[in-house]
Design a protein around this motif. Structure first.
Motif, mmCIF file in Angstrom:
data_model
loop_
_atom_site.group_PDB
_atom_site.id
_atom_site.type_symbol
_atom_site.label_atom_id
_atom_site.label_comp_id
_atom_site.label_asym_id
_atom_site.label_seq_id
_atom_site.Cartn_x
_atom_site.Cartn_y
_atom_site.Cartn_z
ATOM 1 N N UNK A 1 0.758 -1.136 0.011
ATOM 2 C CA UNK A 1 -0.339 -0.150 -0.276
ATOM 3 C C UNK A 1 1.074 1.344 0.195
ATOM 4 N N UNK A 2 2.143 1.610 0.931
ATOM 5 C CA UNK A 2 2.923 2.209 1.026
ATOM 6 C C UNK A 2 3.488 2.773 -0.871
ATOM 7 N N UNK A 3 3.944 1.291 -1.667
ATOM 8 C CA UNK A 3 4.770 1.435 -2.743
ATOM 9 C C UNK A 3 3.775 2.366 -3.551
ATOM 10 N N UNK A 4 2.405 1.630 -3.201
ATOM 11 C CA UNK A 4 1.291 1.863 -4.301
ATOM 12 C C UNK A 4 1.490 4.097 -4.269
ATOM 13 N N UNK A 5 1.105 4.225 -2.898
ATOM 14 C CA UNK A 5 0.232 5.554 -2.945
ATOM 15 C C UNK A 5 2.330 6.470 -2.780
ATOM 16 N N UNK A 6 2.928 6.178 -2.670
ATOM 17 C CA UNK A 6 4.017 6.742 -2.637
ATOM 18 C C UNK A 6 5.181 6.527 -4.653
ATOM 19 N N UNK A 7 4.833 5.826 -4.989
ATOM 20 C CA UNK A 7 5.720 5.320 -6.267
ATOM 21 C C UNK A 7 4.152 4.736 -6.847
ATOM 22 N N UNK A 8 3.713 4.322 -6.826
ATOM 23 C CA UNK A 8 2.991 2.763 -7.901
ATOM 24 C C UNK A 8 2.895 4.279 -9.001
ATOM 25 N N UNK A 9 1.173 4.014 -9.324
ATOM 26 C CA UNK A 9 0.739 4.430 -10.750
ATOM 27 C C UNK A 9 0.696 6.145 -9.919
ATOM 28 N N UNK A 10 0.597 7.335 -11.080
ATOM 29 C CA UNK A 10 1.002 8.138 -10.620
ATOM 30 C C UNK A 10 -0.171 8.695 -10.835
ATOM 31 N N UNK A 11 -0.902 9.316 -9.338
ATOM 32 C CA UNK A 11 -2.931 9.424 -9.617
ATOM 33 C C UNK A 11 -2.664 10.740 -8.566
ATOM 34 N N UNK A 12 -3.546 11.353 -9.643
ATOM 35 C CA UNK A 12 -4.185 12.725 -9.767
ATOM 36 C C UNK A 12 -4.521 13.247 -8.443
ATOM 37 N N UNK A 13 -4.566 14.312 -7.793
ATOM 38 C CA UNK A 13 -4.636 14.719 -5.971
ATOM 39 C C UNK A 13 -6.865 15.716 -7.169
ATOM 40 N N UNK A 14 -7.388 14.573 -5.810
ATOM 41 C CA UNK A 14 -8.712 14.597 -5.561
ATOM 42 C C UNK A 14 -9.060 15.787 -6.044
ATOM 43 N N UNK A 15 -10.190 16.239 -5.987
ATOM 44 C CA UNK A 15 -9.912 17.865 -5.518
ATOM 45 C C UNK A 15 -10.486 18.253 -4.598
ATOM 46 N N UNK A 16 -10.368 16.971 -3.199
ATOM 47 C CA UNK A 16 -10.702 17.570 -1.670
ATOM 48 C C UNK A 16 -8.703 17.977 -1.554
#
Length: 191
Positions: A83-98
């Protein structure tokens, strides 16, 4: 026989509890769940315990735990690394509006507490703040001397991602504020 003992248990109770548990960002009490779903507390308690056992037996990546006088869904400890790997280095995920709004409050108000960010935004920002910390965009920066609250600031990674050398390069907010800014407090409410 009490009214609670004769209350009819909806056939969708397990599904409904799962749906609620997936959206709460802090532990929720059996009483609050029972009240919201219109069923006895004992039935909610038994159903939550059953769901928790079922998730464990099935080896799911999440766990339903009773903590802090309530229940909440958590990632299983053995899944923490992925989970940490996904959030830090995984696919580039755009930030939500929040997340973008929360980042803006931190960037322009730093150092700032979670409570202050929530007050400015008008909603609880704890989950969003945790995500931003995990992504390395904000970090802890000490405690407020008056309240003792943990303070947060942006990181050098935040500056790097925005292509800025320093916070001085953040755009001025004045053109985006209402004309009647006089008389507004820190949260944007009229005084």
């Amino acid at each position: 026989m009490t009214v609670e003992e004769t209350a009819e248990v909806p056939p969708t109770l397990r599904r409904d509890l799962e749906a609620v548990m997936m959206v709460v960002d802090q532990p929720v009490s059996e009483y609050d769940l029972a009240r919201a779903l219109g069923v006895p507390v004992a039935v909610v308690s038994e159903t939550l315990e059953s769901l928790s056992r079922e998730y464990t037996e099935q080896g799911r990546g999440f766990d339903l735990r009773a903590v802090a006088d309530g229940w909440r869904v958590y990632t299983r400890p053995e899944c923490a690394d992925i989970v940490e790997h996904f959030l830090k280095e995984g696919q580039e995920v755009r930030l939500t509006q929040a997340a973008l709004e929360t980042m803006a409050v931190v960037a322009y108000r730093q150092p700032v507490s979670r409570g202050r960010v929530s007050a400015v935004r008008g909603v609880n920002c704890d989950g969003v703040m945790r995500t931003l910390v995990l992504r390395g965009l904000i970090e802890e920066s000490g405690h407020d001397p008056e309240s003792g609250a943990l303070l947060y600031r942006t990181t050098s990674y935040f500056l790097e991602r925005l292509g800025l050398r320093s916070l001085d390069e953040l755009p001025d907010l004045a053109p985006f504020l209402p004309d009647d800014i006089e008389g507004l407090d820190d949260t944007g409410e009229h005084t």
